[in-house]
Scaffold this motif. Sequence first.
Motif, PDB file in Angstrom:
ATOM      1  N   GLY A   1       7.315 -14.283  -0.621  1.00 22.70           N
ATOM      2  CA  GLY A   1       6.084 -13.662  -1.113  1.00 22.70           C
ATOM      3  C   GLY A   1       6.275 -12.196  -1.445  1.00 22.70           C
ATOM      4  O   GLY A   1       5.798 -11.705  -2.481  1.00 22.70           O
ATOM      5  N   ALA A   2       6.991 -11.458  -0.588  1.00 24.40           N
ATOM      6  CA  ALA A   2       7.236 -10.040  -0.836  1.00 24.40           C
ATOM      7  C   ALA A   2       8.104  -9.846  -2.073  1.00 24.40           C
ATOM      8  O   ALA A   2       7.902  -8.916  -2.860  1.00 24.40           O
ATOM      9  CB  ALA A   2       7.900  -9.405   0.381  1.00 24.40           C
TER      10      ALA A   2
ATOM     11  N   ALA B   1       6.000 -10.282  -5.212  1.00 25.71           N
ATOM     12  CA  ALA B   1       5.147  -9.097  -5.409  1.00 25.71           C
ATOM     13  C   ALA B   1       5.957  -7.938  -5.983  1.00 25.71           C
ATOM     14  O   ALA B   1       5.481  -7.212  -6.867  1.00 25.71           O
ATOM     15  CB  ALA B   1       4.505  -8.699  -4.093  1.00 25.71           C
ATOM     16  N   ARG B   2       7.170  -7.745  -5.475  1.00 26.47           N
ATOM     17  CA  ARG B   2       8.014  -6.653  -5.984  1.00 26.47           C
ATOM     18  C   ARG B   2       8.345  -6.867  -7.453  1.00 26.47           C
ATOM     19  O   ARG B   2       8.280  -5.932  -8.260  1.00 26.47           O
ATOM     20  CB  ARG B   2       9.306  -6.546  -5.167  1.00 26.47           C
ATOM     21  CG  ARG B   2       9.152  -5.865  -3.823  1.00 26.47           C
ATOM     22  CD  ARG B   2      10.504  -5.462  -3.270  1.00 26.47           C
ATOM     23  NE  ARG B   2      11.383  -6.615  -3.088  1.00 26.47           N
ATOM     24  CZ  ARG B   2      11.439  -7.350  -1.997  1.00 26.47           C
ATOM     25  NH1 ARG B   2      10.630  -7.073  -0.970  1.00 26.47           N
ATOM     26  NH2 ARG B   2      12.267  -8.361  -1.899  1.00 26.47           N
TER      27      ARG B   2
ATOM     28  N   ALA C   1       6.645  -8.593  -9.639  1.00 24.95           N
ATOM     29  CA  ALA C   1       5.418  -8.443 -10.426  1.00 24.95           C
ATOM     30  C   ALA C   1       5.136  -6.970 -10.698  1.00 24.95           C
ATOM     31  O   ALA C   1       4.777  -6.579 -11.812  1.00 24.95           O
ATOM     32  CB  ALA C   1       4.239  -9.083  -9.705  1.00 24.95           C
ATOM     33  N   ARG C   2       5.315  -6.133  -9.649  1.00 18.34           N
ATOM     34  CA  ARG C   2       5.109  -4.695  -9.833  1.00 18.34           C
ATOM     35  C   ARG C   2       6.109  -4.123 -10.822  1.00 18.34           C
ATOM     36  O   ARG C   2       5.769  -3.287 -11.663  1.00 18.34           O
ATOM     37  CB  ARG C   2       5.210  -3.972  -8.488  1.00 18.34           C
ATOM     38  CG  ARG C   2       4.016  -4.189  -7.563  1.00 18.34           C
ATOM     39  CD  ARG C   2       4.017  -3.184  -6.421  1.00 18.34           C
ATOM     40  NE  ARG C   2       5.177  -3.353  -5.553  1.00 18.34           N
ATOM     41  CZ  ARG C   2       5.207  -4.143  -4.485  1.00 18.34           C
ATOM     42  NH1 ARG C   2       4.140  -4.861  -4.156  1.00 18.34           N
ATOM     43  NH2 ARG C   2       6.290  -4.233  -3.745  1.00 18.34           N
TER      44      ARG C   2
END
Length: 230
Positions: free
Chosen positions: A22-23, A26-27, A29-30
């Motif tokens: 999950g992390a 997110a990274r 995506a950013r």
Amino acid sequence: MSTAARRSRPTPPPAPERRGIGAGIARWARRIVVGVLLAAIAVVAGTAVRVWQVARIDDWSHADAIVVLGAAQYSGTPSSVFQARLDQAVRLYENGVSDTVVTVGGKQEGDLYTEAAAGKNYLMSRGVPGDAIVAVEEGTDTLLSVEAVSREMHERGLSSAVLVSDPWHSLRTRTMARDAGLDAWTAPTRTGPAVFTRESQMHGIARETGALVWYQVTHGSADFPYTAAQ
């Protein structure tokens, strides 16, 4: 074990592997969002630099036609912006850049004259012979005007054009003219409201940067109410 004891037992934390996946998503995506924003900023900044660079070009090479982009006119009298463009066309004509001048532009609802007709009348008052002027009375924005000029010139066997407009308008008109099949370059006016002040220059660069980016993305009309020159 009692029912109460089972209910009070804390929920175990998520497995480390799931938290890591999950992390990581997110990274990424950013990073993608930041990358897109940086690319957009680079495109806009690069376009603004090109608008400024091409605005400085003043090419008086011989052409089949001198093409004057229309601007506002009032009952047949060119606005100050339009007059500055027409005066530049007179200078080009008198210096032998071409023996043909093309004016272009339709009219708004309620107008008695088209921009092309008003431009032709003004050029004649400055001594350009009427038979040297071709009035293309079409076009309510830059793209439609350039396409109308391209059709008219090709019908007459003409293919090269020196474009006369405001400096900041040069890159967009040149891009559109070349897309329309003309061998085109620019010799913009250096007088008139578009170049009077630093504020008008910055406004022109910002306006044309946005309009050109829009054209490059959509290949549609890039003139909006706030981009129209008066």
